[in-house]
Structures are given as C-alpha cells and as structure tokens.
Write a protein that holds these residues in place. Sequence first.
Motif, PDB file in Angstrom:
ATOM      1  N   SER A   1     -22.140 -42.029  14.576  1.00  0.00           N
ATOM      2  CA  SER A   1     -20.660 -42.635  14.318  1.00  0.00           C
ATOM      3  C   SER A   1     -20.261 -41.869  13.027  1.00  0.00           C
ATOM      4  O   SER A   1     -19.030 -42.057  12.311  1.00  0.00           O
ATOM      5  N   GLU A   2     -21.129 -41.111  12.359  1.00  0.00           N
ATOM      6  CA  GLU A   2     -20.711 -40.458  11.076  1.00  0.00           C
ATOM      7  C   GLU A   2     -20.070 -39.058  11.235  1.00  0.00           C
ATOM      8  O   GLU A   2     -19.342 -38.454  10.300  1.00  0.00           O
ATOM      9  N   TYR A   3     -20.094 -38.602  12.611  1.00  0.00           N
ATOM     10  CA  TYR A   3     -19.453 -37.255  12.934  1.00  0.00           C
ATOM     11  C   TYR A   3     -18.163 -37.241  13.617  1.00  0.00           C
ATOM     12  O   TYR A   3     -18.008 -38.241  14.273  1.00  0.00           O
ATOM     13  N   ASP A   4     -17.391 -36.278  13.039  1.00  0.00           N
ATOM     14  CA  ASP A   4     -16.082 -36.186  13.935  1.00  0.00           C
ATOM     15  C   ASP A   4     -16.642 -35.165  15.195  1.00  0.00           C
ATOM     16  O   ASP A   4     -17.506 -34.336  15.092  1.00  0.00           O
ATOM     17  N   MET A   5     -15.923 -35.616  16.293  1.00  0.00           N
ATOM     18  CA  MET A   5     -16.340 -35.124  17.516  1.00  0.00           C
ATOM     19  C   MET A   5     -15.336 -34.508  18.150  1.00  0.00           C
ATOM     20  O   MET A   5     -13.993 -34.855  17.917  1.00  0.00           O
ATOM     21  N   SER A   6     -15.655 -33.274  18.770  1.00  0.00           N
ATOM     22  CA  SER A   6     -14.445 -32.609  19.566  1.00  0.00           C
ATOM     23  C   SER A   6     -14.703 -31.906  20.857  1.00  0.00           C
ATOM     24  O   SER A   6     -15.784 -31.925  21.100  1.00  0.00           O
ATOM     25  N   TRP A   7     -13.845 -31.704  21.702  1.00  0.00           N
ATOM     26  CA  TRP A   7     -14.216 -30.795  22.940  1.00  0.00           C
ATOM     27  C   TRP A   7     -13.302 -29.571  22.659  1.00  0.00           C
ATOM     28  O   TRP A   7     -12.160 -29.435  22.346  1.00  0.00           O
TER      29      TRP A   7
ATOM     30  N   TYR B   1     -16.388 -26.332  29.420  1.00  0.00           N
ATOM     31  CA  TYR B   1     -15.842 -27.280  28.351  1.00  0.00           C
ATOM     32  C   TYR B   1     -17.163 -27.573  27.641  1.00  0.00           C
ATOM     33  O   TYR B   1     -18.020 -27.932  27.956  1.00  0.00           O
ATOM     34  N   PHE B   2     -16.769 -27.613  26.183  1.00  0.00           N
ATOM     35  CA  PHE B   2     -18.132 -27.854  25.209  1.00  0.00           C
ATOM     36  C   PHE B   2     -17.799 -29.000  24.397  1.00  0.00           C
ATOM     37  O   PHE B   2     -16.509 -29.237  23.991  1.00  0.00           O
ATOM     38  N   CYS B   3     -18.816 -29.811  23.969  1.00  0.00           N
ATOM     39  CA  CYS B   3     -18.860 -30.804  23.079  1.00  0.00           C
ATOM     40  C   CYS B   3     -19.366 -30.376  21.756  1.00  0.00           C
ATOM     41  O   CYS B   3     -20.387 -29.637  21.804  1.00  0.00           O
ATOM     42  N   ASN B   4     -18.678 -30.885  20.615  1.00  0.00           N
ATOM     43  CA  ASN B   4     -19.042 -30.289  19.152  1.00  0.00           C
ATOM     44  C   ASN B   4     -18.981 -31.651  18.501  1.00  0.00           C
ATOM     45  O   ASN B   4     -18.345 -32.660  18.406  1.00  0.00           O
ATOM     46  N   ALA B   5     -20.209 -31.818  17.769  1.00  0.00           N
ATOM     47  CA  ALA B   5     -20.262 -32.659  16.453  1.00  0.00           C
ATOM     48  C   ALA B   5     -20.416 -32.001  15.155  1.00  0.00           C
ATOM     49  O   ALA B   5     -21.077 -31.074  15.052  1.00  0.00           O
ATOM     50  N   ARG B   6     -19.568 -32.445  14.270  1.00  0.00           N
ATOM     51  CA  ARG B   6     -19.385 -31.972  12.874  1.00  0.00           C
ATOM     52  C   ARG B   6     -19.300 -32.885  11.715  1.00  0.00           C
ATOM     53  O   ARG B   6     -18.475 -33.974  11.645  1.00  0.00           O
ATOM     54  N   LEU B   7     -20.374 -32.580  10.734  1.00  0.00           N
ATOM     55  CA  LEU B   7     -20.327 -33.201   9.634  1.00  0.00           C
ATOM     56  C   LEU B   7     -20.831 -32.231   8.719  1.00  0.00           C
ATOM     57  O   LEU B   7     -22.207 -31.942   8.764  1.00  0.00           O
ATOM     58  N   ARG B   8     -19.939 -31.374   7.992  1.00  0.00           N
ATOM     59  CA  ARG B   8     -20.230 -30.345   7.154  1.00  0.00           C
ATOM     60  C   ARG B   8     -21.436 -30.470   6.279  1.00  0.00           C
ATOM     61  O   ARG B   8     -21.292 -31.575   5.573  1.00  0.00           O
ATOM     62  N   PRO B   9     -22.244 -29.671   6.123  1.00  0.00           N
ATOM     63  CA  PRO B   9     -22.404 -28.593   6.797  1.00  0.00           C
ATOM     64  C   PRO B   9     -22.898 -28.409   8.159  1.00  0.00           C
ATOM     65  O   PRO B   9     -23.055 -27.454   8.728  1.00  0.00           O
ATOM     66  N   ARG B  10     -23.322 -29.505   8.719  1.00  0.00           N
ATOM     67  CA  ARG B  10     -23.731 -29.434  10.073  1.00  0.00           C
ATOM     68  C   ARG B  10     -22.839 -29.441  11.288  1.00  0.00           C
ATOM     69  O   ARG B  10     -21.749 -30.239  11.062  1.00  0.00           O
ATOM     70  N   ASP B  11     -23.283 -28.616  12.280  1.00  0.00           N
ATOM     71  CA  ASP B  11     -22.312 -28.311  13.386  1.00  0.00           C
ATOM     72  C   ASP B  11     -22.981 -28.129  14.532  1.00  0.00           C
ATOM     73  O   ASP B  11     -23.826 -27.311  14.736  1.00  0.00           O
ATOM     74  N   TYR B  12     -22.974 -29.068  15.542  1.00  0.00           N
ATOM     75  CA  TYR B  12     -23.945 -29.216  16.893  1.00  0.00           C
ATOM     76  C   TYR B  12     -22.917 -28.831  18.073  1.00  0.00           C
ATOM     77  O   TYR B  12     -21.806 -29.265  18.089  1.00  0.00           O
ATOM     78  N   TRP B  13     -23.631 -28.235  18.903  1.00  0.00           N
ATOM     79  CA  TRP B  13     -22.723 -27.648  20.135  1.00  0.00           C
ATOM     80  C   TRP B  13     -23.560 -28.260  21.404  1.00  0.00           C
ATOM     81  O   TRP B  13     -24.861 -28.072  21.430  1.00  0.00           O
ATOM     82  N   GLY B  14     -22.959 -28.684  22.422  1.00  0.00           N
ATOM     83  CA  GLY B  14     -23.435 -28.843  23.759  1.00  0.00           C
ATOM     84  C   GLY B  14     -23.694 -27.611  24.444  1.00  0.00           C
ATOM     85  O   GLY B  14     -23.198 -26.243  24.138  1.00  0.00           O
ATOM     86  N   GLN B  15     -24.329 -27.591  25.631  1.00  0.00           N
ATOM     87  CA  GLN B  15     -24.426 -26.198  26.471  1.00  0.00           C
ATOM     88  C   GLN B  15     -23.127 -25.942  27.387  1.00  0.00           C
ATOM     89  O   GLN B  15     -22.983 -24.843  27.827  1.00  0.00           O
ATOM     90  N   GLY B  16     -22.456 -26.867  27.570  1.00  0.00           N
ATOM     91  CA  GLY B  16     -21.202 -26.638  28.269  1.00  0.00           C
ATOM     92  C   GLY B  16     -21.101 -27.435  29.774  1.00  0.00           C
ATOM     93  O   GLY B  16     -22.413 -27.466  30.451  1.00  0.00           O
ATOM     94  N   THR B  17     -20.134 -27.575  30.255  1.00  0.00           N
ATOM     95  CA  THR B  17     -19.848 -28.122  31.586  1.00  0.00           C
ATOM     96  C   THR B  17     -18.600 -27.365  32.226  1.00  0.00           C
ATOM     97  O   THR B  17     -17.487 -27.409  31.547  1.00  0.00           O
ATOM     98  N   GLN B  18     -18.894 -26.673  33.522  1.00  0.00           N
ATOM     99  CA  GLN B  18     -17.757 -25.965  34.163  1.00  0.00           C
ATOM    100  C   GLN B  18     -16.633 -26.914  34.833  1.00  0.00           C
ATOM    101  O   GLN B  18     -17.188 -27.729  35.451  1.00  0.00           O
ATOM    102  N   VAL B  19     -15.402 -26.822  34.509  1.00  0.00           N
ATOM    103  CA  VAL B  19     -14.447 -27.344  35.175  1.00  0.00           C
ATOM    104  C   VAL B  19     -13.526 -26.421  35.663  1.00  0.00           C
ATOM    105  O   VAL B  19     -13.014 -25.400  35.104  1.00  0.00           O
TER     106      VAL B  19
END
Length: 115
Positions: free
Chosen positions: A29-35, A93-111
């Motif tokens: 809940s503390e992280y900004d999320m993005s695709w 398509y990749f999912c990202n979670a960011r709360l600087r300086p932390r930055d996490y990525w998923g492995q991706g899913t093909q569309v």
Amino acid sequence: VQLVESGGGLVQPGGSLRLSCATSGFSFSEYDMSWHRQAPGKERELVATITSFRGSTNYADSVKGRFTISRDNAKKTVYLQMNSLKPEDTAVYFCNARLRPRDYWGQGTQVTVSS
C-alpha cells in the motif's frame, strides 16, 4: 520480494485482456505501482501508473481511454484492464513497484494482438 504478472495471451484486434500483478514481500500500500511494456526491438515504455494511498492514475497517450489501472491493497495486487486492443499493443508487459530508492520488477507477461 515477488511480483508475478499473469493474464497475458493472444487476443484479436478489438479484444480485451486483464493483467494482474500479485505481490509479496513488501508493504504494497505504500508503493506507487505501474505497468510498463517492451515490444521487440523497442525500449521499455511506461503504460500506466497508480499512486499509493490516494490511487491517482496516469496513462500514456497511446492507451488513454482504452486501458485502466487499478489496485487492491488488501490483495496486494495491481491490475491493468486493456480494451480495444490493437496490434501495436503487442509487447511484454511488466509490473513495477516503486518507493524510492526501492524499485521492484516482475518477470513480465506476453500480450500478442493479432488476427
């Protein structure tokens, strides 16, 4: 920390898909999320973002009016509803979670959008 995308696949032009990104190992809940997405031979590009707590959203011009990002803090999951899909939406398509300086990525899913 884990981010696991799902929901990708092959769809015809004009069709819809809903991507999910299930997370664990951090305070979601503390992280900004993005695709983001990356097409073959192209750089990764930001598709949509949703902020922590308030849930404000922003979209790339190329997907405005067609894609919707949302989050469920109780399930620690972020979604991307994609409607009116076009062949140019084909990408990983990749999912990202960011709360600087932390930055996490998923492995991706093909569309893939193709007839």
